[in-house]
Design a protein around this motif. Structure first.
Motif, PDB file in Angstrom:
ATOM      1  N   GLU A 125       0.824  -1.210   0.000  1.00 34.00           N
ATOM      2  CA  GLU A 125       0.000   0.000   0.000  1.00 34.00           C
ATOM      3  C   GLU A 125       0.863   1.268   0.000  1.00 34.00           C
ATOM      4  O   GLU A 125       0.596   2.218  -0.717  1.00 34.00           O
ATOM      5  CB  GLU A 125      -0.914   0.006   1.229  1.00 34.00           C
ATOM      6  N   PHE A 126       1.895   1.254   0.844  1.00 36.11           N
ATOM      7  CA  PHE A 126       2.747   2.442   0.999  1.00 36.11           C
ATOM      8  C   PHE A 126       3.995   2.253   0.139  1.00 36.11           C
ATOM      9  O   PHE A 126       5.103   2.086   0.622  1.00 36.11           O
ATOM     10  CB  PHE A 126       3.105   2.605   2.469  1.00 36.11           C
ATOM     11  N   ILE A 127       3.792   2.288  -1.158  1.00 40.50           N
ATOM     12  CA  ILE A 127       4.864   1.999  -2.119  1.00 40.50           C
ATOM     13  C   ILE A 127       5.927   3.092  -2.068  1.00 40.50           C
ATOM     14  O   ILE A 127       5.625   4.284  -2.006  1.00 40.50           O
ATOM     15  CB  ILE A 127       4.292   1.880  -3.545  1.00 40.50           C
ATOM     16  N   GLY A 128       7.188   2.662  -2.105  1.00 37.50           N
ATOM     17  CA  GLY A 128       8.281   3.621  -2.125  1.00 37.50           C
ATOM     18  C   GLY A 128       8.651   4.188  -0.778  1.00 37.50           C
ATOM     19  O   GLY A 128       9.471   5.098  -0.681  1.00 37.50           O
ATOM     20  N   SER A 129       8.061   3.648   0.288  1.00 40.35           N
ATOM     21  CA  SER A 129       8.304   4.196   1.622  1.00 40.35           C
ATOM     22  C   SER A 129       9.596   3.690   2.248  1.00 40.35           C
ATOM     23  O   SER A 129      10.131   4.304   3.161  1.00 40.35           O
ATOM     24  CB  SER A 129       7.147   3.831   2.546  1.00 40.35           C
ATOM     25  N   GLY A 130      10.073   2.558   1.777  1.00 44.18           N
ATOM     26  CA  GLY A 130      11.268   1.981   2.386  1.00 44.18           C
ATOM     27  C   GLY A 130      10.991   1.249   3.677  1.00 44.18           C
ATOM     28  O   GLY A 130      11.921   0.894   4.412  1.00 44.18           O
ATOM     29  N   ILE A 131       9.713   0.994   3.990  1.00 45.63           N
ATOM     30  CA  ILE A 131       9.387   0.221   5.192  1.00 45.63           C
ATOM     31  C   ILE A 131       9.876  -1.211   5.009  1.00 45.63           C
ATOM     32  O   ILE A 131       9.616  -1.837   3.994  1.00 45.63           O
ATOM     33  CB  ILE A 131       7.871   0.213   5.461  1.00 45.63           C
ATOM     34  N   ARG A 132      10.579  -1.699   5.985  1.00 48.62           N
ATOM     35  CA  ARG A 132      11.029  -3.089   5.923  1.00 48.62           C
ATOM     36  C   ARG A 132       9.935  -3.997   6.466  1.00 48.62           C
ATOM     37  O   ARG A 132       9.409  -3.780   7.562  1.00 48.62           O
ATOM     38  CB  ARG A 132      12.316  -3.258   6.736  1.00 48.62           C
ATOM     39  N   GLN A 133       9.623  -5.017   5.708  1.00 44.35           N
ATOM     40  CA  GLN A 133       8.547  -5.922   6.111  1.00 44.35           C
ATOM     41  C   GLN A 133       8.834  -6.555   7.465  1.00 44.35           C
ATOM     42  O   GLN A 133       7.927  -6.734   8.282  1.00 44.35           O
ATOM     43  CB  GLN A 133       8.361  -6.998   5.039  1.00 44.35           C
ATOM     44  N   SER A 134      10.097  -6.888   7.713  1.00 39.54           N
ATOM     45  CA  SER A 134      10.450  -7.522   8.979  1.00 39.54           C
ATOM     46  C   SER A 134      10.166  -6.587  10.155  1.00 39.54           C
ATOM     47  O   SER A 134       9.641  -7.001  11.193  1.00 39.54           O
ATOM     48  CB  SER A 134      11.926  -7.926   8.983  1.00 39.54           C
ATOM     49  N   VAL A 135      10.493  -5.289   9.996  1.00 44.81           N
ATOM     50  CA  VAL A 135      10.263  -4.307  11.056  1.00 44.81           C
ATOM     51  C   VAL A 135       8.764  -4.077  11.256  1.00 44.81           C
ATOM     52  O   VAL A 135       8.274  -4.011  12.390  1.00 44.81           O
ATOM     53  CB  VAL A 135      10.970  -2.982  10.727  1.00 44.81           C
ATOM     54  N   ALA A 136       8.028  -3.958  10.149  1.00 40.71           N
ATOM     55  CA  ALA A 136       6.585  -3.754  10.240  1.00 40.71           C
ATOM     56  C   ALA A 136       5.920  -4.935  10.944  1.00 40.71           C
ATOM     57  O   ALA A 136       4.997  -4.753  11.753  1.00 40.71           O
ATOM     58  CB  ALA A 136       5.993  -3.578   8.844  1.00 40.71           C
ATOM     59  N   GLY A 137       6.394  -6.151  10.658  1.00 42.00           N
ATOM     60  CA  GLY A 137       5.826  -7.331  11.305  1.00 42.00           C
ATOM     61  C   GLY A 137       6.063  -7.344  12.803  1.00 42.00           C
ATOM     62  O   GLY A 137       5.169  -7.689  13.586  1.00 42.00           O
ATOM     63  N   VAL A 138       7.269  -6.965  13.215  1.00 38.70           N
ATOM     64  CA  VAL A 138       7.575  -6.893  14.649  1.00 38.70           C
ATOM     65  C   VAL A 138       6.696  -5.834  15.320  1.00 38.70           C
ATOM     66  O   VAL A 138       6.144  -6.054  16.408  1.00 38.70           O
ATOM     67  CB  VAL A 138       9.062  -6.572  14.885  1.00 38.70           C
ATOM     68  N   ALA A 139       6.572  -4.673  14.681  1.00 39.81           N
ATOM     69  CA  ALA A 139       5.757  -3.592  15.246  1.00 39.81           C
ATOM     70  C   ALA A 139       4.301  -4.030  15.404  1.00 39.81           C
ATOM     71  O   ALA A 139       3.681  -3.766  16.438  1.00 39.81           O
ATOM     72  CB  ALA A 139       5.844  -2.359  14.358  1.00 39.81           C
ATOM     73  N   TYR A 140       3.772  -4.714  14.393  1.00 41.68           N
ATOM     74  CA  TYR A 140       2.378  -5.171  14.483  1.00 41.68           C
ATOM     75  C   TYR A 140       2.215  -6.150  15.639  1.00 41.68           C
ATOM     76  O   TYR A 140       1.225  -6.101  16.375  1.00 41.68           O
ATOM     77  CB  TYR A 140       1.963  -5.827  13.172  1.00 41.68           C
ATOM     78  N   TRP A 141       3.176  -7.022  15.806  1.00 44.15           N
ATOM     79  CA  TRP A 141       3.133  -8.007  16.899  1.00 44.15           C
ATOM     80  C   TRP A 141       3.154  -7.304  18.256  1.00 44.15           C
ATOM     81  O   TRP A 141       2.354  -7.623  19.145  1.00 44.15           O
ATOM     82  CB  TRP A 141       4.311  -8.954  16.758  1.00 44.15           C
ATOM     83  N   LEU A 142       4.030  -6.334  18.415  1.00 39.23           N
ATOM     84  CA  LEU A 142       4.149  -5.616  19.684  1.00 39.23           C
ATOM     85  C   LEU A 142       2.914  -4.776  19.972  1.00 39.23           C
ATOM     86  O   LEU A 142       2.403  -4.752  21.099  1.00 39.23           O
ATOM     87  CB  LEU A 142       5.392  -4.722  19.666  1.00 39.23           C
ATOM     88  N   PHE A 143       2.407  -4.084  18.960  1.00 40.87           N
ATOM     89  CA  PHE A 143       1.273  -3.187  19.165  1.00 40.87           C
ATOM     90  C   PHE A 143      -0.024  -3.968  19.410  1.00 40.87           C
ATOM     91  O   PHE A 143      -0.896  -3.504  20.155  1.00 40.87           O
ATOM     92  CB  PHE A 143       1.103  -2.253  17.973  1.00 40.87           C
ATOM     93  N   THR A 144      -0.140  -5.131  18.786  1.00 43.11           N
ATOM     94  CA  THR A 144      -1.331  -5.953  19.024  1.00 43.11           C
ATOM     95  C   THR A 144      -1.393  -6.408  20.470  1.00 43.11           C
ATOM     96  O   THR A 144      -2.468  -6.462  21.078  1.00 43.11           O
ATOM     97  CB  THR A 144      -1.345  -7.176  18.091  1.00 43.11           C
ATOM     98  N   GLN A 145      -0.223  -6.735  21.033  1.00 34.80           N
ATOM     99  CA  GLN A 145      -0.176  -7.124  22.438  1.00 34.80           C
ATOM    100  C   GLN A 145      -0.491  -5.939  23.352  1.00 34.80           C
ATOM    101  O   GLN A 145      -1.111  -6.100  24.402  1.00 34.80           O
ATOM    102  CB  GLN A 145       1.209  -7.679  22.779  1.00 34.80           C
ATOM    103  N   ALA A 146      -0.063  -4.747  22.933  1.00 35.36           N
ATOM    104  CA  ALA A 146      -0.251  -3.562  23.771  1.00 35.36           C
ATOM    105  C   ALA A 146      -1.690  -3.069  23.758  1.00 35.36           C
ATOM    106  O   ALA A 146      -2.242  -2.703  24.792  1.00 35.36           O
ATOM    107  CB  ALA A 146       0.684  -2.448  23.306  1.00 35.36           C
ATOM    108  N   ASP A 147      -2.299  -3.045  22.571  1.00 36.14           N
ATOM    109  CA  ASP A 147      -3.685  -2.563  22.444  1.00 36.14           C
ATOM    110  C   ASP A 147      -4.277  -3.106  21.139  1.00 36.14           C
ATOM    111  O   ASP A 147      -4.148  -2.483  20.079  1.00 36.14           O
ATOM    112  CB  ASP A 147      -3.723  -1.033  22.439  1.00 36.14           C
ATOM    113  N   PRO A 148      -4.907  -4.277  21.197  1.00 38.95           N
ATOM    114  CA  PRO A 148      -5.432  -4.901  19.971  1.00 38.95           C
ATOM    115  C   PRO A 148      -6.511  -4.086  19.283  1.00 38.95           C
ATOM    116  O   PRO A 148      -6.767  -4.278  18.092  1.00 38.95           O
ATOM    117  CB  PRO A 148      -5.984  -6.243  20.478  1.00 38.95           C
ATOM    118  N   THR A 149      -7.134  -3.158  19.991  1.00 36.56           N
ATOM    119  CA  THR A 149      -8.188  -2.333  19.388  1.00 36.56           C
ATOM    120  C   THR A 149      -7.599  -1.252  18.487  1.00 36.56           C
ATOM    121  O   THR A 149      -8.109  -0.983  17.394  1.00 36.56           O
ATOM    122  CB  THR A 149      -9.048  -1.681  20.483  1.00 36.56           C
TER     123      THR A 149
END
Length: 339
Positions: free
Chosen positions: A205-229
């Motif tokens: 979705e965010f083409i050209g942003s340079g977001i690393r998939q590995s970092v985004a995956g870790v962030a999603y995992w951490l944030f889901t634990q912190a506040d799944p809503t």
């Protein structure tokens, strides 16, 4: 072959002999249990081998200690007895350990037996062809197991496991990060698959942003634990940037990611403009914390700041922060009124 038996992972196997069998020609390989005592004896035949690799030893030792070192078809191999004049430094009539020194040393270190196939009677020159193939990666293992997004899943699982081990800067240098341990982690944390899916979707979705998939995956995992809503909304808006003012923390994060990508375009990793995984993850966490705490700001991270990894704010923590901030404002108003 020894008649003594030992149970390994609930199955009994004959214990290998203390001294390798002598065969003039290649023999069929068969599975035996190698005890630490046998392994120590066999290492006495480890002449003229390559130096041992610390990472390989620590990985094998961790798997053996955890009972994760299963029979996989790999062999411990010995040469035929050496002949007169073949090697002046090796006794005539003695076989040479061709392959298996790391497994044997790890067996000694772990104090646990393991099961392996053993082949005897190979030509001593066969050592030159050992370990020359292509190493099987974690993503290869996941792909063979039928996993979707195998490459992303492997990188996300590896980094989440590293975080769990206390490696907050994702250096991936902790011992024990073996393929067996990572497969077990995925089994215990099936949500890794969802993290990989979201990471792939975000970068698409965010083409050209340079977001690393590995970092985004870790962030999603951490944030889901912190506040799944709040987590799904955070990633949805980070992906599309829809309906947010310019000073919104997520919009500031989007601009920073795009600027970092543009700055390092055409650069190499050694450039001072290169942003490491830990730093990009810090961007995510600080933006998340600012949102939960109601702050319209994006806290930058200096490239030299290697101690900048903040804790992930939870919904409860954010509420306490807001209550504390309100109390501080009330105190300031009372102080001004008293003046």
């Amino acid at each position: 072959m020894s008649v003594f038996k030992v149970a390994v992972n609930g199955v009994e196997y004959a214990v290998a002999p203390f001294d390798p069998e002598l065969h003039e020609h290649p023999s069929p390989a068969y599975p035996v249990a190698v005890t630490p005592e046998v392994a120590k004896s066999w290492l006495g035949y480890n002449w003229r081998n390559r130096g041992q690799r610390a990472k390989g030893l620590s990985d094998y030792t961790a798997d053996m200690s955890d009972g994760n070192f299963d029979l996989n078809g790999a062999t411990i191999t010995f040469s035929r007895p050496l002949k007169q004049g073949e090697d002046p430094d090796i006794p005539v009539g003695k076989p040479v350990l061709i392959d298996g020194q790391h497994r044997l040393e790890s067996c000694v270190r772990s104090g646990r037996p393991f099961v392996t196939y053993v082949a005897y009677g190979l030509d001593p020159r066969a050592r030159d062809t050992v370990d020359g193939g292509i190493k099987r990666r974690l993503q290869d293992v996941f792909q063979m197991n039928g996993e979707v997004n195998a490459a992303t899943l492997a990188s996300v699982t590896t980094r989440c496991y590293a975080w769990n081990l206390g490696d907050k800067h994702l250096t991936l240098k902790r011992s024990g990060m073996t393929k067996a341990a990572l497969e077990k982690f995925l089994h215990e944390h099936p949500e890794m698959r969802r993290c990989a899916e979201i990471a792939n979707r975000l970068t698409a979705e965010f083409i050209g942003s340079g977001i690393r998939q590995s970092v985004a995956g870790v962030a999603y995992w951490l944030f889901t634990q912190a506040d799944p809503t709040s987590c799904p909304e955070f990633f949805a808006r980070l992906g599309d940037g829809a309906e947010m003012p310019k000073d919104h923390p997520i919009m500031q994060l989007r601009r920073r990611l795009l600027r970092d990508k543009q700055e390092r375009e055409g650069r190499i990793k050694t450039s001072h403009l290169y942003v490491a995984d830990w730093q990009q993850l810090t961007y995510f966490i600080r933006t998340w914390n600012a949102l939960l705490e109601g702050r319209n700001e994006f806290m930058q991270v200096a490239r030299h700041d290697h101690k900048a990894m903040p804790s992930v704010q939870t919904a409860d923590g954010a509420l306490k922060y807001l209550e504390q901030r309100l109390q501080e404002l009330e105190d300031e108003e009372k102080a001004e009124a008293a003046e």
